[in-house]
Design a protein around this motif. Sequence first.
Motif, short mmCIF file in Angstrom:
data_model
loop_
_atom_site.label_atom_id
_atom_site.label_comp_id
_atom_site.label_asym_id
_atom_site.label_seq_id
_atom_site.Cartn_x
_atom_site.Cartn_y
_atom_site.Cartn_z
N UNK A 54 -7.33 -11.16 21.13
CA UNK A 54 -7.19 -12.42 21.02
C UNK A 54 -6.99 -13.11 22.39
N UNK A 61 -9.34 -13.97 26.68
CA UNK A 61 -10.18 -13.72 27.05
C UNK A 61 -10.09 -12.72 28.39
N UNK A 63 -7.31 -14.50 30.43
CA UNK A 63 -6.34 -15.66 29.98
C UNK A 63 -5.18 -14.94 29.42
N UNK A 121 -11.96 -23.45 28.76
CA UNK A 121 -11.10 -22.38 29.49
C UNK A 121 -9.88 -23.04 30.37
N UNK A 167 -7.28 -24.33 28.33
CA UNK A 167 -6.55 -23.23 27.88
C UNK A 167 -5.57 -22.90 28.98
N UNK A 192 -2.86 -25.14 29.57
CA UNK A 192 -2.01 -25.32 28.31
C UNK A 192 -2.21 -26.96 27.47
N UNK A 226 -8.71 -20.76 21.70
CA UNK A 226 -9.37 -19.46 21.58
C UNK A 226 -10.86 -19.81 20.39
N UNK A 242 -13.50 -21.78 21.91
CA UNK A 242 -14.19 -20.90 22.88
C UNK A 242 -15.15 -19.79 22.20
#
Lengths: 340, 450
Positions: A84, A86, A109, B160, B163, B166, B174, B177
Motif C-alpha cells: 500500500x 508507491x 511514498x 502523486x 499524495x 498530503x 492510492x 493512483x
Amino acid sequence: MPFIEELLNYGTLSIAGLEKNTGKTETLNYILSRLPISRIRVGVTSTGIDGERVDQVTRSSKPEIFLKEGVIFTTSEKHYRERKLLSELLNISDITTSLGRLVTAKALSRGKIMLSGPVTTASLKRWIISLKKGFNVDLCIIDGALSRLSLASPAVSEAMILATGASLSLNIREIVNKTAFAAELIGLPLSQTNDIETLLGYDQGIWSIGKDGELGGPIFESAFTMENRSTMKMEDGGAIYLTGALTERFLKMISSDAKLIEKEIIIKDFTRIFVTPNLLRNYLKKGGKITVLQKTKLIALTVNPISPNGYVLDSNRLIDELSGRVNIPVYDIIKNGYKI
Amino acid sequence: MGTRFKDILDSTYGIRFIFSKLNLSSALSATLIKESKIMTEREDIIKAYRELKEFSDFVNLNQNNSLTEKIKIELCEIRDIRSTLKRVSEGSTPDDIELFEIKSLSMINQKVKIFMESTDIKCIKLPDLEGVTNLLDPEGSRITSFYIYDAYSDDLRMVRKELSSKKLEPEEAIYKMSLIEDRIRGYISAKLRERISDIYESLIGLARIDTLIAKAGQLKELNLIMPSQSINTTTYSGMFNPEVKELLKSDGKEYQLIDIEFSVSEPLLITGSNMGGKSLTLKTLALCQYLFQFGFGIPAREASIVAVDKVFLSVGDEQDYRKGLSSFAAEIKRIDNMLSAANSGKIILSLTDEPAGTTNPKEGTALAAALLKVLLKKRALSVITTHYNIEKIECKRLKVIGFENGAMNYKLSLTVDNCAPEEAIRIADEMGANSEWINAARAELEVNND
C-alpha cells in the motif's frame, strides 16, 4: 528520543520479540519513523516463518510496517503485490520462499507494507551483504523472530533490541526473570576460536576442538544419539562445538563430569540454548564456559505492558524492575507517547 | 520422439561430467540445453559446429578475454521469463515484477548486442529492443529498476504530488493512483504484445550466446575438438574419456588414447583381455556420438562421425533389477530393441558389450556370432566386444593389445587372429587373487587341454 542516535553506530540491527504481542512491530515502526532517512540509507526486511505472520483465517495478525519515502525494503513477491505504497522495484533475487521470490524495492511514498524476507541464517547474511554492496545501505534492520521454529537467527546483526511485555506473563517478577535470562544469553561471550566461518559452515553433529584449535569429528551425529558417554573421554582442555541446540540433557551430562566441565562449549548463537535458567547458572558457577560464534549487542529493551487479553500492567513498575536487573535502557514506547 | 539432453544426462557414459564442466552464466541456458532435442539432420549438425567454430575463434583468443567476461557478466542476470512472456502474449496485463523482468532483459539485450557487434561473430543476431527499453524506462535513467513512472502520465504526476504534499488522504490517493496505473499498464502491455516475439527471440538468443561461449571455452579446457561429418565411416583418432582422463591425472597416471574406425554395415568386433578397457571404449563411443549430435566438442585428436537416428548401448552394468529382469533377460531385451530399430530403416549406432556373455559359452558364441551376421545386413554402425571365439564371420576385428612389458596397453590393434585371448587367469593372478583358487584354475585348464 531514546536510542535512535545510538543506532547510527551500527550497520545491522535486529528487533526481536520474546513472545508474540510484545510490541515488536510498534518498536520497529517507532524506529523507522524516527531514523533520519535523509542522512542515512535504511534497508529493512523480516525473517520468521510464514505461518507466524500471516493469519490466513482472520487476516488480522499480520503486522504491517509503515515506511517512509526512501527506505529500501525486501519482501516476497506476494506481499509486494499487496503493498500500500508507491515503490520502485530494484531487484528480484533467486532466493525463493513459500511466498515467492524475494524482491527488493525503494519506497517512493509513505505507506504500509507487509514484510516477509529471508528464512535462513545464510540467506539473511546474503541479504545484508547485497543491500550494503548493491544499494549502499548504511543500516540494515531485521524484523526478527526468536522462535525455535525460525531458521534465520537475528544474532547475525551487530545490535539488537528486544521487545518484551505482558504477553509473557501477568506476573511482573516472571516477566523480569524471563527477560533477564534472555539478556544473559544474548550477553554470552564471543568464542575466541580462529575459524568462526568454517565452524558456522557445519550443519550437523557435535565436534571436538583440541587445545591448538584442531577440529575432530563429528564425534556424534547429535545430542540425541549420544548414549555412550565413555567415548567423550577426550584429551583435557579444548572445546566442544554444537552445531545444533544446547539441550538440558547435554548440559546436565557435561555438568556432572569434572573433566568435561573444563571444556568450553561453543554454540552458533544464543538462540540455540534450550535449558532452564537454573541449570545454566549452576553450570557457569561451577566454572563452565559457553561461547557463541555470532554475537549481537543488546542495546535496549522495549516493553508492552498490555497483554493480548486486555490486562494492563503498571508500566513504570515493570520498567523499574527490569532496569534494576539488566544493565541496559528499558522503554515503553507506546505509553511514552512516541506515537507513530 | 527424439532423445532430449536431460534423458541422457544421468547415463553411465558420462554426459553429466561434460555438462557439469560447462561454465554457463545463466540457469536459463542450462534449462534450455536440458530441454534440447538430439540433432539427427546433417544440416543442423553442420550449422551447430559452424556456430561453435565462430565462437571458439573468438572466445579462445586471449585478447578477447575481457570482452568475453563482460558479456558473461551481463548474461548472469538472464532469468527464465518464458512464462511471463507467454502470459503477456496471451493477453494478460503484467504487474510491476513482470515488467521489471522484461525491462532488465531488454537492457541486457541492448548491452550484449553492442558487445556482440564489435566481434566477428555473425551467426547470432540479437533483435533491437531499444523501443522496449524506452517504453519501460520513460525517464531514460537506464537503471535496472521499475515502477509506473510519473513520466507516463501527467495525471499520475499530479496525484502523486497530492499524495506527498498530503493534500489527499493516503487511502484515496492510492486508489486514484491505482486507477491511473492500471490504465498505463494496459497501454504498456499492448505495446509489449507487438514486440513479444522479438523479446522471446532475445531471451533465446542470449541463452544461445551463453551456451556457445561455454561450449567454446570447454573445447580449450577439456582439450576437445570439432569433428567433421561423414556419410559412411566413423573414425576417431586419439579418442579419450574426459572424466576417466581427469581421474587418472589426479592419480598421476596418463590416459592411453584410442584409435578406432567403423563403417555402416560392417560390424567391428573387439576382442581382448579382461580389464583391457573394452567397456569403457564402448561407453566413450556412446558419449562422443551424443556430444556430436548435441553440438559439443569431441574428446579426440581427430574425429569424423556419422550422424545416426538412435544410439544403442548395451553394457552389462545396466541390469535393471527394478523391472525384475535378470542380467541376461535385460540384455536380450536391449538387443531386441536395437534390432527392431535397425529393421525400421533407421540408421543406428549399436554398441554391444559382450553379447550373451553371461550364458554358457556354446550358445553364447552362437548368439554373438549371429548378432554380427544380422548386423552385417543392416544400416547400422556396430561395435561389439566379446570373449568368445567367433571365427567364421566376415567382419573387421580389433584387439586390445593387453599386457605388455608388465603394464596394460589399452591401445587397439588390427588383428587377423580370430581367437579371443586367454589371459583371464593371468590377470586375476596379477591382481593378487587367492592363490589356491588361481592354481586350481590353472590345473583345470591343463586337464581340459590334454
